[in-house]
Design a protein around this motif. Sequence first.
Motif, PDB file in Angstrom:
ATOM      1  N   ALA A 169       0.857  -1.186   0.000  1.00 47.11           N
ATOM      2  CA  ALA A 169       0.000   0.000   0.000  1.00 47.11           C
ATOM      3  C   ALA A 169       0.891   1.232   0.000  1.00 47.11           C
ATOM      4  O   ALA A 169       1.988   1.223   0.571  1.00 47.11           O
ATOM      5  CB  ALA A 169      -0.907   0.007   1.235  1.00 47.11           C
ATOM      6  N   ILE A 170       0.430   2.290  -0.648  1.00 46.86           N
ATOM      7  CA  ILE A 170       1.202   3.527  -0.754  1.00 46.86           C
ATOM      8  C   ILE A 170       0.675   4.556   0.227  1.00 46.86           C
ATOM      9  O   ILE A 170      -0.518   4.859   0.248  1.00 46.86           O
ATOM     10  CB  ILE A 170       1.121   4.112  -2.176  1.00 46.86           C
ATOM     11  CG1 ILE A 170       1.649   3.100  -3.205  1.00 46.86           C
ATOM     12  CG2 ILE A 170       1.906   5.429  -2.266  1.00 46.86           C
ATOM     13  CD1 ILE A 170       1.390   3.507  -4.642  1.00 46.86           C
ATOM     14  N   LYS A 171       1.561   5.069   1.060  1.00 52.95           N
ATOM     15  CA  LYS A 171       1.229   6.229   1.869  1.00 52.95           C
ATOM     16  C   LYS A 171       1.692   7.453   1.075  1.00 52.95           C
ATOM     17  O   LYS A 171       2.892   7.615   0.846  1.00 52.95           O
ATOM     18  CB  LYS A 171       1.926   6.188   3.222  1.00 52.95           C
ATOM     19  CG  LYS A 171       1.614   7.429   4.061  1.00 52.95           C
ATOM     20  CD  LYS A 171       2.742   7.749   5.021  1.00 52.95           C
ATOM     21  CE  LYS A 171       2.581   9.165   5.550  1.00 52.95           C
ATOM     22  NZ  LYS A 171       3.759   9.623   6.308  1.00 52.95           N
ATOM     23  N   TRP A 172       0.753   8.273   0.653  1.00 52.65           N
ATOM     24  CA  TRP A 172       1.110   9.432  -0.162  1.00 52.65           C
ATOM     25  C   TRP A 172       2.196  10.233   0.551  1.00 52.65           C
ATOM     26  O   TRP A 172       2.109  10.473   1.730  1.00 52.65           O
ATOM     27  CB  TRP A 172      -0.134  10.303  -0.373  1.00 52.65           C
ATOM     28  CG  TRP A 172       0.089  11.466  -1.276  1.00 52.65           C
ATOM     29  CD1 TRP A 172      -0.030  11.502  -2.620  1.00 52.65           C
ATOM     30  CD2 TRP A 172       0.442  12.800  -0.865  1.00 52.65           C
ATOM     31  NE1 TRP A 172       0.242  12.759  -3.086  1.00 52.65           N
ATOM     32  CE2 TRP A 172       0.542  13.583  -2.031  1.00 52.65           C
ATOM     33  CE3 TRP A 172       0.712  13.415   0.365  1.00 52.65           C
ATOM     34  CZ2 TRP A 172       0.866  14.919  -2.009  1.00 52.65           C
ATOM     35  CZ3 TRP A 172       1.048  14.743   0.395  1.00 52.65           C
ATOM     36  CH2 TRP A 172       1.124  15.481  -0.786  1.00 52.65           C
ATOM     37  N   VAL A 173       3.230  10.654  -0.086  1.00 56.01           N
ATOM     38  CA  VAL A 173       3.392  10.439  -1.496  1.00 56.01           C
ATOM     39  C   VAL A 173       4.490   9.428  -1.790  1.00 56.01           C
ATOM     40  O   VAL A 173       4.587   8.909  -2.887  1.00 56.01           O
ATOM     41  CB  VAL A 173       3.702  11.780  -2.171  1.00 56.01           C
ATOM     42  CG1 VAL A 173       5.016  12.351  -1.629  1.00 56.01           C
ATOM     43  CG2 VAL A 173       3.756  11.749  -3.655  1.00 56.01           C
ATOM     44  N   ASN A 174       5.283   9.094  -0.761  1.00 50.63           N
ATOM     45  CA  ASN A 174       6.561   8.450  -1.100  1.00 50.63           C
ATOM     46  C   ASN A 174       6.907   7.189  -0.326  1.00 50.63           C
ATOM     47  O   ASN A 174       8.020   6.683  -0.450  1.00 50.63           O
ATOM     48  CB  ASN A 174       7.703   9.454  -0.885  1.00 50.63           C
ATOM     49  CG  ASN A 174       7.863   9.809   0.581  1.00 50.63           C
ATOM     50  OD1 ASN A 174       6.879   9.953   1.300  1.00 50.63           O
ATOM     51  ND2 ASN A 174       9.085   9.940   1.035  1.00 50.63           N
ATOM     52  N   ASP A 175       6.007   6.638   0.474  1.00 51.93           N
ATOM     53  CA  ASP A 175       6.334   5.452   1.258  1.00 51.93           C
ATOM     54  C   ASP A 175       5.419   4.290   0.896  1.00 51.93           C
ATOM     55  O   ASP A 175       4.224   4.472   0.666  1.00 51.93           O
ATOM     56  CB  ASP A 175       6.199   5.738   2.762  1.00 51.93           C
ATOM     57  CG  ASP A 175       7.284   6.668   3.280  1.00 51.93           C
ATOM     58  OD1 ASP A 175       8.378   6.671   2.682  1.00 51.93           O
ATOM     59  OD2 ASP A 175       7.043   7.373   4.270  1.00 51.93           O
ATOM     60  N   LEU A 176       5.990   3.084   0.894  1.00 56.19           N
ATOM     61  CA  LEU A 176       5.224   1.883   0.602  1.00 56.19           C
ATOM     62  C   LEU A 176       5.249   0.973   1.821  1.00 56.19           C
ATOM     63  O   LEU A 176       6.310   0.757   2.417  1.00 56.19           O
ATOM     64  CB  LEU A 176       5.801   1.147  -0.614  1.00 56.19           C
ATOM     65  CG  LEU A 176       5.412   1.689  -1.998  1.00 56.19           C
ATOM     66  CD1 LEU A 176       5.962   3.077  -2.236  1.00 56.19           C
ATOM     67  CD2 LEU A 176       5.927   0.756  -3.088  1.00 56.19           C
ATOM     68  N   TYR A 177       4.075   0.439   2.159  1.00 55.74           N
ATOM     69  CA  TYR A 177       3.921  -0.341   3.370  1.00 55.74           C
ATOM     70  C   TYR A 177       3.318  -1.714   3.079  1.00 55.74           C
ATOM     71  O   TYR A 177       2.608  -1.902   2.094  1.00 55.74           O
ATOM     72  CB  TYR A 177       2.986   0.384   4.349  1.00 55.74           C
ATOM     73  CG  TYR A 177       3.618   1.560   5.050  1.00 55.74           C
ATOM     74  CD1 TYR A 177       3.981   1.485   6.391  1.00 55.74           C
ATOM     75  CD2 TYR A 177       3.838   2.762   4.392  1.00 55.74           C
ATOM     76  CE1 TYR A 177       4.546   2.564   7.049  1.00 55.74           C
ATOM     77  CE2 TYR A 177       4.413   3.851   5.039  1.00 55.74           C
ATOM     78  CZ  TYR A 177       4.761   3.740   6.363  1.00 55.74           C
ATOM     79  OH  TYR A 177       5.327   4.810   7.009  1.00 55.74           O
TER      80      TYR A 177
END
Length: 331
Positions: A169-177
């Motif tokens: 999942a993407i946490k806007w704008v630049n992190d992926l979890y």
Amino acid sequence: MAVSTRQALLQALSAAGGSYVSGQQLAETLGVSRAAVHKAAAALTAQGYALEAAPRRGYRLAGGDPFCTEAIGDYPAPIYLYDTLESSNRTAKLLALDGAPHGTLVLTAHQSAGRGRLGRRFESPAGKGVYCSVLLRPEMPAANAQTATISAAVAVCRAVKKLCGLELAIKWVNDLYYQGRKVCGILTELYFDAPPSEKAGGRGYYVVVGTGINVNQPQIAEELSWRATSLFLETGRTLDRERLLAEVLERFSQYYEIFLKTEDLGGLQKEYESLLANRGRQVEVLDPKGAWKGTALGIQKTGELLVRREDGAVEAVFAGEVSVRGIYGYV
């Protein structure tokens, strides 16, 4: 992206984890002759790989980090490979100042001072992750440059899904979890007034997109383990970092072409929103003028996050001006 025999051999031997693989098995796996395997192995040895060949046993990588340009395959711009760097983004910036062309790739096995947004440190243990930066000289207004971050985020999500089946999942704008813990960070930096270069092009600015993916870390530092993880920890499998990088680069190139031609996200917008962890959730916008809360609705075609304030007004949030936090463990 075409795969050469050397690249395929490197991937196969890397996946074997230091064990011997027979020449016949490699030939069958790669769909080539044993002579072609021998030739590719000799070429890799000439490039400096610790590759061993033994009668009746086959070939193996004797150690070290086999992450290199051969693992990437065909690439349309210069590639700079390093065993260790302070920061791949910093090196890409220095190359840009020397007139490096659009698409230049900086790749390193280790960062001694990896960075995230707002000056945060990004842990980059040697030989365990994917750490790279791409230099872009976009033919579009600078205001649209953050679409590069969005393209990179979707590229990583799709590559990870293909190789190990995890839905990030993407946490806007630049992190992926993955399930509330960070797997990947993307740092996009925009710089103006690059010196002129015959190869540079662009509109008087350049962009460096840095990507750091936690791939084969067997453990995360105790102080970070509550909010970070690796693909290895989630799958129990050692993943082929070379193949992951190649998949990410291929997808990023495709997505970059979308916004290069349209100067916005076009059809990529819906795909990004389907992966957006913030969407429909309450967020806190850390604006220098004063923090405020609202509900994330999605993104605009140029990448800004749309947030409905508590009074009902909808505001576009720019990544370079504010930070967003506070969504069910995504910080």
